[in-house]
Every structure is written in structure tokens, then in C-alpha cells.
Design a protein around this motif. Structure first.
Motif, PDB file in Angstrom:
ATOM      1  N   VAL A  94      44.806  41.891  43.005  1.00  0.00           N
ATOM      2  CA  VAL A  94      45.365  41.554  41.685  1.00  0.00           C
ATOM      3  C   VAL A  94      44.471  40.572  40.931  1.00  0.00           C
ATOM      4  O   VAL A  94      44.224  39.456  41.399  1.00  0.00           O
ATOM      5  CB  VAL A  94      46.787  40.972  41.838  1.00  0.00           C
ATOM      6  N   PRO A  95      43.993  40.977  39.742  1.00  0.00           N
ATOM      7  CA  PRO A  95      43.180  40.058  38.928  1.00  0.00           C
ATOM      8  C   PRO A  95      44.054  38.946  38.349  1.00  0.00           C
ATOM      9  O   PRO A  95      45.273  39.080  38.242  1.00  0.00           O
ATOM     10  CB  PRO A  95      42.628  40.952  37.815  1.00  0.00           C
ATOM     11  N   SER A  96      43.410  37.847  37.975  1.00  0.00           N
ATOM     12  CA  SER A  96      44.151  36.740  37.368  1.00  0.00           C
ATOM     13  C   SER A  96      44.663  37.163  35.995  1.00  0.00           C
ATOM     14  O   SER A  96      44.078  38.027  35.329  1.00  0.00           O
ATOM     15  CB  SER A  96      43.262  35.502  37.245  1.00  0.00           C
ATOM     16  N   ASP A  97      45.762  36.544  35.575  1.00  0.00           N
ATOM     17  CA  ASP A  97      46.327  36.849  34.253  1.00  0.00           C
ATOM     18  C   ASP A  97      45.352  36.498  33.135  1.00  0.00           C
ATOM     19  O   ASP A  97      45.334  37.153  32.094  1.00  0.00           O
ATOM     20  CB  ASP A  97      47.650  36.096  34.056  1.00  0.00           C
ATOM     21  N   SER A  98      44.530  35.475  33.360  1.00  0.00           N
ATOM     22  CA  SER A  98      43.568  35.054  32.333  1.00  0.00           C
ATOM     23  C   SER A  98      42.337  35.958  32.280  1.00  0.00           C
ATOM     24  O   SER A  98      41.554  35.875  31.344  1.00  0.00           O
ATOM     25  CB  SER A  98      43.125  33.615  32.612  1.00  0.00           C
ATOM     26  N   GLY A  99      42.169  36.786  33.318  1.00  0.00           N
ATOM     27  CA  GLY A  99      41.003  37.663  33.358  1.00  0.00           C
ATOM     28  C   GLY A  99      39.754  36.998  33.892  1.00  0.00           C
ATOM     29  O   GLY A  99      38.679  37.592  33.896  1.00  0.00           O
ATOM     30  N   THR A 100      39.877  35.752  34.360  1.00  0.00           N
ATOM     31  CA  THR A 100      38.701  35.030  34.858  1.00  0.00           C
ATOM     32  C   THR A 100      38.385  35.356  36.307  1.00  0.00           C
ATOM     33  O   THR A 100      37.307  35.042  36.789  1.00  0.00           O
ATOM     34  CB  THR A 100      38.895  33.506  34.731  1.00  0.00           C
ATOM     35  N   TYR A 101      39.310  35.984  37.014  1.00  0.00           N
ATOM     36  CA  TYR A 101      39.089  36.333  38.422  1.00  0.00           C
ATOM     37  C   TYR A 101      39.250  37.832  38.598  1.00  0.00           C
ATOM     38  O   TYR A 101      40.285  38.396  38.278  1.00  0.00           O
ATOM     39  CB  TYR A 101      40.084  35.598  39.332  1.00  0.00           C
ATOM     40  N   GLN A 102      38.201  38.463  39.091  1.00  0.00           N
ATOM     41  CA  GLN A 102      38.258  39.886  39.422  1.00  0.00           C
ATOM     42  C   GLN A 102      38.189  40.000  40.938  1.00  0.00           C
ATOM     43  O   GLN A 102      37.160  39.702  41.539  1.00  0.00           O
ATOM     44  CB  GLN A 102      37.102  40.644  38.769  1.00  0.00           C
ATOM     45  N   PRO A 103      39.277  40.409  41.589  1.00  0.00           N
ATOM     46  CA  PRO A 103      39.301  40.451  43.050  1.00  0.00           C
ATOM     47  C   PRO A 103      38.409  41.557  43.604  1.00  0.00           C
ATOM     48  O   PRO A 103      38.062  42.510  42.895  1.00  0.00           O
ATOM     49  CB  PRO A 103      40.774  40.721  43.363  1.00  0.00           C
ATOM     50  N   PRO A 104      38.053  41.451  44.888  1.00  0.00           N
ATOM     51  CA  PRO A 104      37.150  42.438  45.485  1.00  0.00           C
ATOM     52  C   PRO A 104      37.642  43.883  45.376  1.00  0.00           C
ATOM     53  O   PRO A 104      36.847  44.793  45.208  1.00  0.00           O
ATOM     54  CB  PRO A 104      37.076  42.012  46.955  1.00  0.00           C
ATOM     55  N   LEU A 105      38.952  44.083  45.455  1.00  0.00           N
ATOM     56  CA  LEU A 105      39.511  45.436  45.385  1.00  0.00           C
ATOM     57  C   LEU A 105      40.314  45.645  44.094  1.00  0.00           C
ATOM     58  O   LEU A 105      41.183  46.510  44.023  1.00  0.00           O
ATOM     59  CB  LEU A 105      40.377  45.715  46.620  1.00  0.00           C
ATOM     60  N   GLY A 106      39.980  44.862  43.083  1.00  0.00           N
ATOM     61  CA  GLY A 106      40.687  44.946  41.804  1.00  0.00           C
ATOM     62  C   GLY A 106      40.584  46.304  41.137  1.00  0.00           C
ATOM     63  O   GLY A 106      41.456  46.673  40.347  1.00  0.00           O
ATOM     64  N   PHE A 107      39.539  47.060  41.437  1.00  0.00           N
ATOM     65  CA  PHE A 107      39.394  48.390  40.838  1.00  0.00           C
ATOM     66  C   PHE A 107      40.503  49.340  41.300  1.00  0.00           C
ATOM     67  O   PHE A 107      40.739  50.367  40.664  1.00  0.00           O
ATOM     68  CB  PHE A 107      38.015  48.975  41.165  1.00  0.00           C
TER      69      PHE A 107
ATOM     70  N   ARG B 159      58.805  40.104  41.786  1.00  0.00           N
ATOM     71  CA  ARG B 159      59.401  41.053  42.740  1.00  0.00           C
ATOM     72  C   ARG B 159      58.539  41.248  43.972  1.00  0.00           C
ATOM     73  O   ARG B 159      58.993  41.835  44.951  1.00  0.00           O
ATOM     74  CB  ARG B 159      59.630  42.400  42.060  1.00  0.00           C
ATOM     75  N   GLY B 160      57.300  40.787  43.928  1.00  0.00           N
ATOM     76  CA  GLY B 160      56.402  40.948  45.063  1.00  0.00           C
ATOM     77  C   GLY B 160      55.987  42.392  45.255  1.00  0.00           C
ATOM     78  O   GLY B 160      56.137  42.952  46.340  1.00  0.00           O
ATOM     79  N   VAL B 161      55.436  43.001  44.201  1.00  0.00           N
ATOM     80  CA  VAL B 161      55.016  44.401  44.255  1.00  0.00           C
ATOM     81  C   VAL B 161      53.599  44.537  43.694  1.00  0.00           C
ATOM     82  O   VAL B 161      53.292  43.958  42.649  1.00  0.00           O
ATOM     83  CB  VAL B 161      55.946  45.309  43.414  1.00  0.00           C
ATOM     84  N   ILE B 162      52.777  45.308  44.387  1.00  0.00           N
ATOM     85  CA  ILE B 162      51.457  45.688  43.889  1.00  0.00           C
ATOM     86  C   ILE B 162      51.399  47.211  43.916  1.00  0.00           C
ATOM     87  O   ILE B 162      51.626  47.825  44.959  1.00  0.00           O
ATOM     88  CB  ILE B 162      50.319  45.134  44.774  1.00  0.00           C
ATOM     89  N   GLN B 163      51.118  47.819  42.768  1.00  0.00           N
ATOM     90  CA  GLN B 163      50.949  49.271  42.665  1.00  0.00           C
ATOM     91  C   GLN B 163      49.461  49.548  42.523  1.00  0.00           C
ATOM     92  O   GLN B 163      48.785  48.929  41.698  1.00  0.00           O
ATOM     93  CB  GLN B 163      51.685  49.816  41.441  1.00  0.00           C
ATOM     94  N   LEU B 164      48.947  50.465  43.345  1.00  0.00           N
ATOM     95  CA  LEU B 164      47.528  50.807  43.291  1.00  0.00           C
ATOM     96  C   LEU B 164      47.321  52.127  42.553  1.00  0.00           C
ATOM     97  O   LEU B 164      48.251  52.927  42.415  1.00  0.00           O
ATOM     98  CB  LEU B 164      46.956  50.890  44.711  1.00  0.00           C
ATOM     99  N   THR B 165      46.107  52.361  42.105  1.00  0.00           N
ATOM    100  CA  THR B 165      45.802  53.553  41.300  1.00  0.00           C
ATOM    101  C   THR B 165      45.989  54.848  42.087  1.00  0.00           C
ATOM    102  O   THR B 165      46.207  55.900  41.487  1.00  0.00           O
ATOM    103  CB  THR B 165      44.354  53.496  40.768  1.00  0.00           C
ATOM    104  N   ASN B 166      45.919  54.790  43.404  1.00  0.00           N
ATOM    105  CA  ASN B 166      46.103  55.999  44.215  1.00  0.00           C
ATOM    106  C   ASN B 166      47.571  56.277  44.537  1.00  0.00           C
ATOM    107  O   ASN B 166      47.871  57.191  45.294  1.00  0.00           O
ATOM    108  CB  ASN B 166      45.294  55.905  45.514  1.00  0.00           C
ATOM    109  N   GLY B 167      48.488  55.471  44.008  1.00  0.00           N
ATOM    110  CA  GLY B 167      49.919  55.669  44.235  1.00  0.00           C
ATOM    111  C   GLY B 167      50.504  54.804  45.330  1.00  0.00           C
ATOM    112  O   GLY B 167      51.726  54.720  45.474  1.00  0.00           O
TER     113      GLY B 167
END
Length: 166
Positions: free
Chosen positions: A86-99, A108-116
Motif C-alpha cells: 500500500v502506497p502512502s496517502d501523500s504519494g511520497t512512499y511507493q512500496p516494493p509491491l505497490g504495482f 477495515r483492514g483490507v488490501i485488494q490487489l490487481t489480480n483479484g
């Protein structure tokens, strides 16, 4: 990934965690600061990277639960996974798997990825929240402190998918 560097597992992690990806229930008895969290993150990434499984004509994407007996304990394991995707809300941090990140809901503690794939933070405070999903991987921390009802609700969700419990 740690500090932008690729994950390099310790020999015990390879032997006891990663080489056992075909084991449905895995108990890791290891002391503090032994590298359990790093190994678990790699297993979450492996599961989250899998494609959908088609069952009876319906695509089922990986669903991962990160579970602690309390919200605070669940967050200790969930937060490093959050930081991978998850990238930072400010856009200053791009995580290693942010793509791979599609959307998230921190409350709610949920992360949805592009692959579903979806990754959820869950707690033993409300065992009913463990039921209903087709969970493919469940990571529990401080398992001995979980209420019995957690297992009554979680195990059928894992059985439905042939999922793993670590």
C-alpha cells in the motif's frame, strides 16, 4: 523485501516454512526475533501472487486472513504486509509491491490487489467475522490466545478451498 532488498531466507525458514508449501497446517515454534515475520510475509506474497482457481465455473481469487487474538496483535503482523503493498496517502512512499495494489481500506483492514487477491486483518474479538469466505491462507499469531470459536468459524472456510493455516 526488507528495506528495498530482496528477501533472502535463512536456512531454517527454507526448511520449516517455504519447503512446506504443500502442508495444510503448519505450526512454527520459534523464539522472538528469529525471523518468523519475514518468512510469513514471503508466504503471503506467494499466496497473493497466485491466480484464480475456477471451481464449478466460478473464479475464486486468493483470500488471505492475518489473524491475531486482539486488534493490536493482528496489526503487528498485518502492518509489515500492508507496507509491502500500500502506497502512502501523500504519494511520497511507493512500496516494493505497490504495482499490485488496487485499493485498500485501513479502517477495515483490507488490501485488494490487481489480480483479484484480497488480504484481510482479522481478530479473535469477533469470531463470526471468520466465516463465509473461501480462505486460501490464514496466518495466526499468538494462536494460544484465540477463542475456541475462532477455529469453529475459520476451519470450514479453509476446508472449502483446501487452504493453509500457519
Amino acid at each position: 523485501m526488507e528495506g528495498g532488498r530482496p528477501y533472502n531466507p535463512m536456512p531454517w525458514q527454507n526448511l520449516h516454512i517455504h519447503a512446506r508449501s504443500n502442508v495444510s497446517n503448519l505450526v512454527i515454534g520459534a523464539g522472538r526475533r528469529s525471523g518468523k515475520s519475514h518468512g510469513i510475509r514471503a508466504e503471503v506474497v506467494r499466496e497473493a501472487s497466485r491466480g484464480a482457481e475456477t471451481v464449478m465455473g466460478i473464479d475464486h481469487f486468493p483470500i488471505i486472513y492475518i489473524i491475531g487474538p486482539t486488534s493490536e496483535l493482528a496489526m503487528r503482523v498485518f502492518e509489515p504486509i500492508w507496507d509491502l503493498f500500500v502506497p502512502s496517502d501523500s504519494g511520497t512512499y511507493q512500496p516494493p509491491l505497490g504495482f499490485l495494489h488496487q485499493w485498500h481500506d485501513k479502517a477495515r483492514g483490507v488490501i485488494q490487489l490487481t489480480n483479484g487477491a484480497r488480504i484481510f486483518r482479522k481478530t479473535g474479538d469477533d469470531p463470526r467475522s471468520m466465516q463465509g469466505e473461501r480462505v486460501t491462507l490464514a496466518i495466526t499469531d499468538e494462536t494460544q490466545d484465540m477463542p475456541d470459536e475462532v477455529w469453529e468459524k475459520l476451519l470450514p472456510s479453509l476446508a472449502d478451498s483446501g487452504g493453509r493455516l500457519i
